[in-house]
Enzyme design. Structure first.
Site, PDB file in Angstrom:
ATOM      1  N   GLY A1012       0.826  -1.193   0.000  1.00 50.30           N
ATOM      2  CA  GLY A1012       0.000   0.000   0.000  1.00 50.30           C
ATOM      3  C   GLY A1012       0.863   1.246   0.000  1.00 50.30           C
ATOM      4  O   GLY A1012       2.069   1.189  -0.234  1.00 50.30           O
ATOM      5  N   ASP A1137      16.890 -10.683  -1.981  1.00 51.95           N
ATOM      6  CA  ASP A1137      16.576  -9.634  -2.964  1.00 51.95           C
ATOM      7  C   ASP A1137      17.431  -8.396  -2.702  1.00 51.95           C
ATOM      8  O   ASP A1137      16.934  -7.276  -2.671  1.00 51.95           O
ATOM      9  CB  ASP A1137      15.087  -9.276  -2.897  1.00 51.95           C
ATOM     10  CG  ASP A1137      14.644  -8.437  -4.107  1.00 51.95           C
ATOM     11  OD1 ASP A1137      15.404  -8.368  -5.089  1.00 51.95           O
ATOM     12  OD2 ASP A1137      13.547  -7.858  -4.056  1.00 51.95           O
TER      13      ASP A1137
END
Length: 1373
Positions: A1012, A1137
């Site tokens: 979000g 990552d």
């Protein structure tokens, strides 16, 4: 008023002076720029503002026709403009807030036509956005004709200006169409303060996320800091420290050596109305406005350009002024242009106040009534002319008495023939001066009088005696036949031999005329005038007042006696008929004492056609949902035979904010109005509806305007025209050498469709979320013989831009005019917002149902929301469904319904209002089933107990087996085959990290994260000993699923275990209530990838470039990242990552491992979906991760090497030019990245060590830090994990145990311990060649510190219970 031109030597001279004094005159690192900056035509000229803190003068930004992205241009240093700010026709500029975020004061020391801020015809400007503008000290504002400009009604200008009565804000976007929302109002948490304007008490803001700053009432008229603390009384706008006059942003009175003072100290002088300078500074300022001046002067403790009225410099070398004895002497003249020509009152005005004219005086005033009084006002003080005086063709003059103080003509320069006073052809001149009260001396040279039919010869002889020139003139110098004698005759006829025409020029020649004595031929005079009809005579328009409708041009004799005389008449009007005739001026006499001369017959000739001017007064109104009526007036200058008009129209995209906001709050729905004017057009096909007032009143009519209202409107219209003329005259600089481009030819090359009766073939989907970014095509139609048309086949309730071009008979050759345009919206279509087709429903668990319905196919503009009315007995419940929610789910879910029968209806709401309710849909919610008898419970209870016990046994077995396996494992992590599964153990449980929601305040958006929006805000009590802390607040979307919410909180739970300076800290969690919030440490400079790209040097930076990071800075970044990863490794976490996008940069430029997953949506293209799996960061993954899905600390080291490559290249994309599939194969086959350009060898050797194909050959993060620790800054030791107590060296027994755990991999490990510290051969380029493991020729040792550690220590990567950090959301790895 200063010139509007931006370039020029005066500006350069000013700039040099200001640059030399900038450091001593302003406390910041910026400069004082001046005396005005003019930025036009090229947006890259904005770079001139790079280091400006104060613009001492005006700032023009105008006439940039090519739309550009201005987001990369930001000038935070600029705080003050001392004169005015003007913006005019800058395409693509949407807000000034990003351009000038800290502009605080516009002083208005000099104004642009009484205005300090002018924003005019800015077609793309959406808001002003100058959220730090606190004061406009003098002048008003003019904001006009900005079709898309909003947030004007939310600004309280009385907080910025002392008086708002002279403000002019008209012709902008109607406030009802803007839907202006101040920060927090949509969420019902308003952040801005309220004031009253025009009896409306409302919130005040600049944009949707910027409030208008208001100081506390206790400060009175004083400024205040950002924290609402009152500034020192001498501060203006704002300050950095309360009650400190050394930290003001601007000064209320004067600025001197870093301090704001009420008056300049002794020995200093006021300058430009805002600062104090010393004498040396004033003496070295070049006077840009007067080439004759000796520089600035000091008078009345002020450094100024010229002495004020009544004062004069006491000597040519002095900087001081003294009072004049009588009128002040003023020397005028130009060294380059020695002759001053007076041909109008305007040119005479340039000599106002002059007493000595250095040079020659040429008077050539051909027309004007009662002009003598004006000339006396401007030229009456002239006493001395150093050159000659020449008066010719001045038919408006009756006397020379306007030169009432002329007493001396020096004759230092003379006309050919040694003439110092020359009077020729003045038809109404009757008197020279009143010689009874005049003493005039002509010191050198002769006088000449000819062709003055009303000037008596005796008047001339009297002047000879008074001036002392008697005896100097020959007989021909004062001709008794053509002075004082009105009679004249011309016996010979001149014949024209050729004529050549252009649009604004005519060349004519006539045959050679030879009087009996060629020496008596003086010159020719050409007379010309506009002649619409061929009925003019030579004497038209002449009267005793000197008015003469003919223009006259003197033509000298050709140098070659055999050549034909001719003339080029220029400055003519296109497509205009002119009458022309020629007279020969001779001295030849005939026997009857009449003048012998020659004259031509009147010739009528027309100039060529040109491009017409734009059509006038374009109006548009809508008479139906698919038609717009357009009316205009013909152009002022058709410049030819007006033939037709080109009408072009373009559909306008909807405002972008309409797609982003949730309009389920009724009072926030934006209002749009269609073009509802009245136009008398014969083609109207639908009768407009008449509004009925009710009863017998009949149709409503507008009340007639009073005479006072009409007079006020007339005065306002006149003032508006005067202002626009002033604006255009001030900013448009002629460029005669530039060829004009054909507007229509350029436009026609980009047209996508053309038709005389065009139908808009609009195939765009109105619900496309990217529609507001669409550039729609232009359509066009030709309109013949009329100034009105109807455009049909348009979309309902849609905004269109309509351009009108004028075209004359030469349009095919010359093109049509520029356009005049208007914006208009069609009427809404009846029934367009009705929902077509049936409403269906589907049962859902837990007493819920899902309603589905189709979207209106062609709504009125845009569907904003849907409303559902439902109930069991009556439809007494309502549910609002936003546009975003409908597009995501295709319907809406009704939850927590009681069992029973229900009806529901749905209504759509568009920009034009509400559609019709659908037919009711009926559905049934069944009751929950219960056990029919107690036996079911008796049977089910033992079964449930057995299942629970069995489940516990299975869980204990799985846990025990997993613990045993972990002891034998190699520390690898395999991608889940079912990543969508989650168990009840994943449910988040609140703990000591929980923060009360009321302690959190959101301020502004930072960007979009994986789950979000991420906001900047303030949290209370989350950090020890800090009452308030600036934080980053991560949220989860309202429409997120339960799994996504749990993943969101579990990702935060991972961060709870981290406490390292180089890993972004979690500060708290708000899990109770909605929305769920995660409170993180605020990293103000964003992610490392964006930060590195911001350091790239731009092309053509004019020596103002951002400096890329040095080697030491790169090593510092690498050490900080490695320290954070070493901490994760020590805590048995695998990142998976690691990339520049997932590292964050703090305010002090420290680089930290980011909160994992925040940048997924921003850098979606950095990931690749392999097969049906989730997104993978293949360009950062190691070969073993790509092949087998194996993620270990060693694979993180490989990614670390890629991050080093990103740092060296300022965040270029790895493996540039290869697709994701090609990268996959290339890396698995042993390919490596190239060495970046200008990359230091030390850094590249470190990359190569990280890219060893064998994972066990790669160094650990601790070894990497050990190899570069000597290059790190001293503060690194104080805060790093590497030097902390947590990083204790392992015991020897532990090392031996871990080495024994991996015997199967030892055959691939070199036995020579030095191999662990040696570099590999340079890798091949993208050719596909593999990089072999092992040393090669020419290898270099990276760091001796690798050898200081136990041999093969970096191979111990497989550790017990090693965990992996989750990849960002939607990854299956």
């Amino acid at each position: 008023m200063k010139s509007g031109s931006g370039g020029g030597s005066p500006t350069s001279l000013w700039g040099l002076v200001f640059l030399s004094a900038a450091l001593s005159l302003w406390p910041t690192s910026g400069e004082i720029c001046g005396p005005g900056i003019d930025i036009r035509n090229d947006y890259q000229q904005l770079k001139r503002l790079e280091n400006c803190t104060v613009i001492e003068g005006f700032l023009h930004i105008l006439l940039i026709s090519k739309a550009e992205d201005y987001r990369s241009y930001r000038f935070p240093k600029l705080t003050v403009i001392t004169e005015y700010l003007l913006l005019f026709r800058v395409a693509g500029l949407e807000s000034l807030g990003d351009l000038f975020p800290n502009l605080t004061v516009i002083r208005g020391w000099k104004l642009f036509y009484n205005y300090a801020l002018v924003i005019f015809e800015m077609t793309n400007l959406k808001d002003i956005g100058l959220y730090n503008l606190r004061n406009i000290t003098r002048g008003a504002i003019r904001i006009e004709k900005n079709a898309d400009l909003c947030y004007l009604s939310t600004i309280d200008w009385s907080l910025i200006l002392d008086a708002v009565s002279n403000n002019y804000i008209v012709g902008n976007k109607p406030p009802k169409e803007c839907g202006d929302l101040c920060p927090g109002t949509l969420e019902e948490k308003p952040m801005c303060e309220k004031t009253t304007i025009n009896n409306e008490y409302n919130y005040r803001c600049w944009t949707t996320n910027r409030c208008q700053k208001m100081c506390p009432s206790v400060c009175g008229k004083r400024a205040c800091t950002e924290n609402n603390e009152c500034c020192h009384p001498e501060c203006l706008g704002s300050c950095h420290t309360p009650d400190d006059n050394t930290t003001c942003v601007a000064c209320r009175h004067y600025y001197y050596k870093g301090v704001c003072v009420p008056a300049c100290p002794p020995g200093t002088y006021r300058f430009e109305g805002w600062r104090c300078v010393d004498r040396d500074f004033c003496a070295n300022i070049p006077n840009a406005e007067s080439s004759d001046s000796d520089g600035f002067v000091i008078h009345d403790d002020e450094c100024m350009q010229e002495c004020p009225s009544g004062f004069i410099r006491n000597s040519t070398q002095s900087m001081y002024c003294i009072p004049c004895e009588g009128p002040c002497p003023k020397v005028c003249g130009d060294e380059e242009k020695k002759t001053k020509t007076i041909d109008s009152v305007t040119s005479a005005q340039m000599l106002q106040g002059c007493t000595i004219l250095k040079g020659n005086l040429l008077i050539n005033i051909r027309r004007g009534n009662n002009i003598a009084s004006e000339l006396e006002n401007f030229m009456g003080l002239i006493e001395v002319v150093t050159g000659y005086v020449k008066i010719r063709h001045s038919h408006a003059l009756v006397s020379l008495s306007f030169l009432k103080n002329l007493r001396l003509i020096l004759g230092e320069e003379q006309l050919e023939g040694n003439y110092s006073f020359y009077v020729l052809d003045n038809q109404n001149l009757q008197q020279l001066w009143d010689w009874n009260h005049r003493n005039l001396t002509v010191r050198s040279g002769k006088m000449y009088f000819a062709f003055n039919p009303k000037l008596c010869v005796s008047e001339i002889y009297r002047m000879e005696e008074v001036t002392g020139t008697k005896g100097r003139q020959s007989k021909g110098d004062i001709n008794t036949r053509n002075n004082g004698e009105r009679a004249s005759c011309e016996s010979d006829v001149l014949r024209f031999t050729s004529t050549t025409t252009w649009k604004n020029r005519i060349i004519i020649t006539w045959h050679r005329y030879r009087p009996p004595d060629y020496r008596d031929l003086i010159s020719f005079t050409v007379y010309y005038k506009e002649a619409p009809f061929k009925n003019v005579t030579e004497y038209d328009g002449q009267d005793a007042c000197g008015s003469n409708s003919w223009n006259m041009v003197d033509v000298d004799l050709p140098p070659n006696k055999e050549g034909e005389p001719g003339i080029l008449l220029h400055g003519l009007k296109p497509w205009t008929q002119y009458a022309v005739y020629v007279k020969a001026v001779t001295l030849t006499m005939v026997e009857n004492d009449h003048i012998r001369g020659a004259k031509s017959e009147i010739l009528y000739i027309r100039t060529n056609a040109s491009v017409p001017s734009i059509p006038l007064d374009v109006l548009s109104a809508s008479n139906s949902s698919s038609q717009l009526i357009v009316k205009w007036n013909p152009p002022t200058l058709p410049n030819g035979n007006l033939s037709y008009y080109i009408v072009r129209w373009q559909r306008q995209p909807q405002d972008g904010y309409l797609y982003r906001h949730n309009y389920c709050s009724k009072d926030k729905i934006p209002i749009r109005k269609y073009a509802d004017g009245t136009i008398d057009v014969e083609e109207v096909t639908e009768n407009p509806k008449t509004e009925v007032c009710g009863g017998d009143k009949g149709p409503c009519c507008a009340c007639p305007k009073t005479e006072a209202e009409k007079q006020a409107e007339k005065e306002e219209a006149e003032y508006r025209k005067v202002f626009e003329n002033f604006l255009h005259n001030s900013i448009f600089v002629p460029r005669p050498e530039r060829r004009r481009r054909d507007v229509m030819q350029v436009a026609n090359t980009t047209m996508s469709s053309r038709s005389r009766n065009t139908t808009v073939a609009d195939t765009y989907n109105i619900t496309d979320p990217e529609e507001f970014e669409t550039e729609y095509p232009f359509f066009e139609s030709r309109v013949d013989n009329k100034e009105r048309t109807v455009i049909s086949n348009l979309r309902p309730f849609t905004l269109y831009r309509i351009d009108i071009h004028s075209c004359n008979h030469e349009a095919e050759k010359l093109g049509c005019s520029a356009s005049n345009f208007v914006f208009a919206r069609t009427m809404p279509a009846e029934g367009a917002d009705d929902i077509p087709g049936p409403v269906t429903w589907e049962p859902r668990p837990e007493n819920s149902i899902f309603l589905k319905w189709p979207e209106p196919e062609n709504p009125n503009g845009l569907i904003l929301m849907y409303e559902i009315k439902y109930g069991s007995q009556v439809e007494d419940q309502r549910e609002c469904v936003s546009r975003q929610e409908y597009r995501k789910y295709g319907g809406a879910k009704l939850n927590r319904l009681n069992p029973g029968n229900y009806t529901a209806r749905i209504q759509a709401t568009s920009l034009s209002g509400n559609g019709s309710w659908t037919d009711p849909v009926f559905f049934y919610v069944p009751a929950k089933t219960t056990y029919e008898n107690f036996m079911h419970l008796i049977i089910a209870l033992p079964v449930a107990i057995l299942l629970i016990v069995g489940g516990l046994v299975i869980m204990l077995y799985v846990f025990h087996r997993k613990r045993n396996n972990s002891r034998l494992g190699n520390g690898v992590l395999y991608a889940s085959v079912n990543p969508e599964y989650f168990s009840a153990a994943d449910v988040y449980v609140p703990d000591e990290w929980e923060v009360a929601r009321e302690k959190i305040t959101m301020n502004r958006e930072l960007g979009q994260g994986s789950f979000g929006m991420v906001y900047e805000g303030v949290a209370k009590g989350v950090v020890k000993d800090e009452p308030e802390t600036r934080v980053a607040i991560k949220t989860v979307n309202e429409a997120a699923s339960m799994r996504e919410r749990i993943e969101f909180l579990n990702e935060a739970s991972v961060m709870k275990e981290f406490n390292c300076h180089h890993v972004v800290r979690l500060l708290g969690v708000v899990s109770q209530g909605q929305p769920t919030l995660v409170i993180m440490e605020l990293m103000t400079r964003g992610d490392l990838k964006s930060y590195l790209r911001s350091l790239r040097p731009e092309v053509e930076q004019n020596n103002l470039v951002l400096i890329p990071p040095s080697l030491s800075k790169m090593i510092q970044m690498a050490g900080e990242i490695a320290d954070g990863m070493a901490y994760l490794n020590a805590n048995k976490f695998v990142h998976r990552d690691l990339a520049a996008r997932n590292c964050m940069v703090a305010e002090d430029f420290t680089v930290k491992i980011g909160d994992f997953g925040m940048t997924r949506d921003i850098y979606e293209t950095d990931y690749y979906r392999k097969g049906g799996k989730g997104l993978l960061p293949v360009r950062w993954m190691s070969p073993e991760s790509l092949k087998d899905g194996v993620f270990t600390t060693h694979s993180d080291v490989w990614s670390f090497g890629v991050v080093l490559w990103e740092i060296a290249t300022l965040a270029e994309q790895p493996y540039q030019g290869l697709s994701n599939e090609q990268v996959l194969r290339f890396v698995m086959e042993g390919g490596l990245l190239d060495k970046p350009d200008n990359c230091p060898d030390m850094l590249f050797e470190l990359m190569r060590m990280c890219w060893q194909y064998n994972p066990k050959m790669r160094p650990s993060f601790l070894e990497i830090i050990g190899s570069i620790k000597d290059e790190m800054e001293p503060s690194f030791q104080e805060v790093s994990f590497y030097y902390s107590e947590e990083n204790k060296p392992p015991e020897p027994e532990e090392l031996e145990m871990e080495l024994e755990m991996e015997p199967e991999n030892m055959e691939s490990v070199p036995l020579d311990p030095s191999a662990s510290s040696a570099s590999l051969p340079l890798p091949e380029r993208h050719s596909g060649h593999k990089a072999e493991n092992g040393p090669g020729p020419g290898v270099l040792v990276l760091r001796a510190s690798f050898d200081e550690r136990q041999p093969y220590a970096h191979m111990n990567g497989g550790r017990a219970n090693e965990r992996a950090l989750p990849l960002p959301q939607s990854s299956t790895c």
